[in-house]
Design a protein around this motif. Structure first.
Motif, PDB file in Angstrom:
ATOM      1  N   TYR A 262      36.688  45.625  35.801  1.00 55.42           N
ATOM      2  CA  TYR A 262      36.038  44.169  35.873  1.00 55.42           C
ATOM      3  C   TYR A 262      35.523  43.849  37.297  1.00 55.42           C
ATOM      4  O   TYR A 262      36.462  43.822  38.371  1.00 55.42           O
ATOM      5  N   GLY A 264      33.481  41.385  38.423  1.00 60.12           N
ATOM      6  CA  GLY A 264      33.258  40.092  39.015  1.00 60.12           C
ATOM      7  C   GLY A 264      31.748  39.705  39.134  1.00 60.12           C
ATOM      8  O   GLY A 264      31.235  38.932  39.805  1.00 60.12           O
ATOM      9  N   PHE A 266      28.763  40.066  36.309  1.00 59.11           N
ATOM     10  CA  PHE A 266      28.440  40.172  35.132  1.00 59.11           C
ATOM     11  C   PHE A 266      27.529  41.229  34.540  1.00 59.11           C
ATOM     12  O   PHE A 266      27.519  42.248  33.898  1.00 59.11           O
ATOM     13  N   TYR A 282      33.907  36.855  28.494  1.00 60.19           N
ATOM     14  CA  TYR A 282      34.341  35.659  29.264  1.00 60.19           C
ATOM     15  C   TYR A 282      34.420  34.585  28.109  1.00 60.19           C
ATOM     16  O   TYR A 282      33.458  33.998  27.881  1.00 60.19           O
ATOM     17  N   ARG A 294      26.154  31.098  30.807  1.00 61.63           N
ATOM     18  CA  ARG A 294      25.103  30.292  30.412  1.00 61.63           C
ATOM     19  C   ARG A 294      24.329  30.895  29.354  1.00 61.63           C
ATOM     20  O   ARG A 294      23.888  31.996  29.316  1.00 61.63           O
TER      21      ARG A 294
HETATM   22  P1  P6P Z   1      35.556  34.855  37.308  1.00 57.79           P
HETATM   23  C1  P6P Z   1      29.627  35.377  38.673  1.00 57.79           C
HETATM   24  O1  P6P Z   1      29.985  33.878  39.018  1.00 57.79           O
HETATM   25  C2  P6P Z   1      30.022  35.246  37.087  1.00 57.79           C
HETATM   26  O2  P6P Z   1      29.045  34.464  36.426  1.00 57.79           O
HETATM   27  C3  P6P Z   1      29.920  36.524  36.470  1.00 57.79           C
HETATM   28  O3  P6P Z   1      28.633  37.396  37.073  1.00 57.79           O
HETATM   29  C4  P6P Z   1      30.979  37.217  36.310  1.00 57.79           C
HETATM   30  O4  P6P Z   1      31.384  38.215  35.479  1.00 57.79           O
HETATM   31  C5  P6P Z   1      31.875  35.910  36.434  1.00 57.79           C
HETATM   32  O5  P6P Z   1      31.224  34.780  37.073  1.00 57.79           O
HETATM   33  C6  P6P Z   1      33.299  35.873  37.168  1.00 57.79           C
HETATM   34  O6  P6P Z   1      34.035  34.943  37.004  1.00 57.79           O
HETATM   35  O7  P6P Z   1      35.990  33.361  36.842  1.00 57.79           O
HETATM   36  O8  P6P Z   1      36.187  35.999  36.464  1.00 57.79           O
HETATM   37  O9  P6P Z   1      35.445  34.897  38.857  1.00 57.79           O
END
Ligand code: P6P
Length: 356
Positions: A262, A264, A266, A282, A294
């Motif tokens: 993971y 962080g 996407f 997610y 989104r």
């Molecule tokens: P969290 C980045 O802000 C994003 O939209 C995605 O790219 C990523 O997978 C996710 O949020 C990370 O969110 O809550 O795990 O920090």
């Protein structure tokens, strides 16, 4: 194996004649266009405009810490998130390239509350582009890869392309004519589909061209990578917790325990899972009861790509592409990647719902 052997091996993408044998994105787009005799070339020009903006973002990204574009703008965007300087820059690059190209009549962007009409006085402005200009941008300051996600629709009949109604952007994912992403990683790649498979292009910065490096990409049927923020484990639905527990049991026959990867970011997690196999999740959490991603400019475009590559994308219950949108920035829970992993997660969720 000596260096000479390495460079001559057919599998290496070593510098030299074979590397210069790749097809450029523009050549590929025109070849695809030629398959449609009545094509005006307008769609090809939208893809060209997106590729141009991506190259400019890549240029700035690669030296963010040196040209004052790292860090945040000190403002909060429509999502309630601190806007990174590169977010604003990337948004501007896409708006500028699409406005100059003249083929796009409406833009929906994560960085802008309302859809942006590009009041084109040309007849050709028949396309709508929805995009997350720079997803995961908070990673830029720490040199972790980030990405752009884009989704392209036709302006529906009955809309005036010089003054398009903003709701023209609110079409289900099944209506997309194209979808793609750019991953600014160890290489910069543009990956897209128009519904006839998925093709990946690697940027050669020495000539400023995206080159077809990954033709007809498909995702592996078997996989053992799961991408999720396990920090939220206690806020997940019971069925999802059961699935995560199942993934981590020891059973080599069913490729378990699975590996957790993971980033962080996407786009980066999605791209790795597309090539190696895996599932990105997610789901709804306490902090994001409707999920964080989104629908219109993250889940839908990636769902189109995932399905075209042989994978699957759902919100845990419903196919992402068939969800009916209400607003431009609405969020959705998202499970996306290798089909059998997504379906198994759905089964755990369904079992929990039926038992409830
Ligand atoms: P969290 C980045 O802000 C994003 O939209 C995605 O790219 C990523 O997978 C996710 O949020 C990370 O969110 O809550 O795990 O920090």
């Amino acid at each position: 194996m000596s260096p000479a052997d390495i460079s001559s091996s057919p599998s290496s993408s070593s510098p030299g004649p074979e590397r210069d044998n790749f097809k450029t994105l523009e050549q590929f787009i025109i070849e695809q266009q030629d398959r449609f005799p009545h094509s005006t070339g307008a769609f090809s020009r939208v893809l060209r405009d997106i590729g141009l903006a991506a190259k400019m973002i890549n240029r700035d990204m690669r030296q963010a810490g040196l040209i004052g574009v790292a860090g945040n703008t000190g403002t909060v965007n429509v999502q309630g998130e601190v806007q990174q300087k590169m977010d604003a820059l990337a948004h501007q690059e896409f708006v500028r390239a699409l406005r100059r190209g003249g083929e796009c009549c409406l833009i929906g962007s994560e960085e802008h509350a309302e859809a942006i009409p590009l009041s084109s006085n040309q007849e050709e402005g028949q396309y709508i582009v929805l995009l997350d200009p720079l997803d995961g941008s908070s990673n830029i300051d720490v040199c972790v890869s980030v990405g752009t996600i884009f989704s392209i629709y036709r302006l529906p009949d009955g809309y005036d392309q010089t003054e398009p109604d903003l709701d023209a952007a609110l079409q289900p994912g099944t209506e997309q004519v194209a979808a793609g992403y750019v991953v600014y990683g160890s290489s910069t790649m543009l990956v897209y589909t128009t519904g006839d498979g998925v093709n990946g292009f690697t940027l050669d910065p020495t000539i400023g061209e995206f080159l077809l490096s990954h033709p007809q990409l498909t995702t592996p049927d078997r996989a053992r990578i799961f991408s999720i923020n396990v920090g939220y484990y206690h806020s997940f639905e019971d069925g999802l917790r059961s699935y995560l527990d199942w993934l981590q049991e020891y059973d080599p026959e069913t490729d378990r325990p699975a590996k957790n990867r993971y980033i962080g970011s996407f786009v980066s997690d999605f791209h790795r899972n597309l090539l190696k196999g895996g599932i990105y999740m997610y789901p709804a959490t306490q902090g994001n009861p409707n999920g964080k991603l989104r629908l219109m400019y993250e889940a839908n475009p990636m769902a189109f790509i995932a399905e075209q590559a042989g994978g699957r994308a759902s919100d845990g219950h419903e196919r992402i592409l068939e969800k009916s949108p209400d607003t431009l920035h609405q969020r959705t829970p998202l499970l996306i990647g290798t089909e059998q992993m997504v379906r198994r997660a759905e089964a755990f969720l369904a079992e929990e719902h039926s038992a409830a």
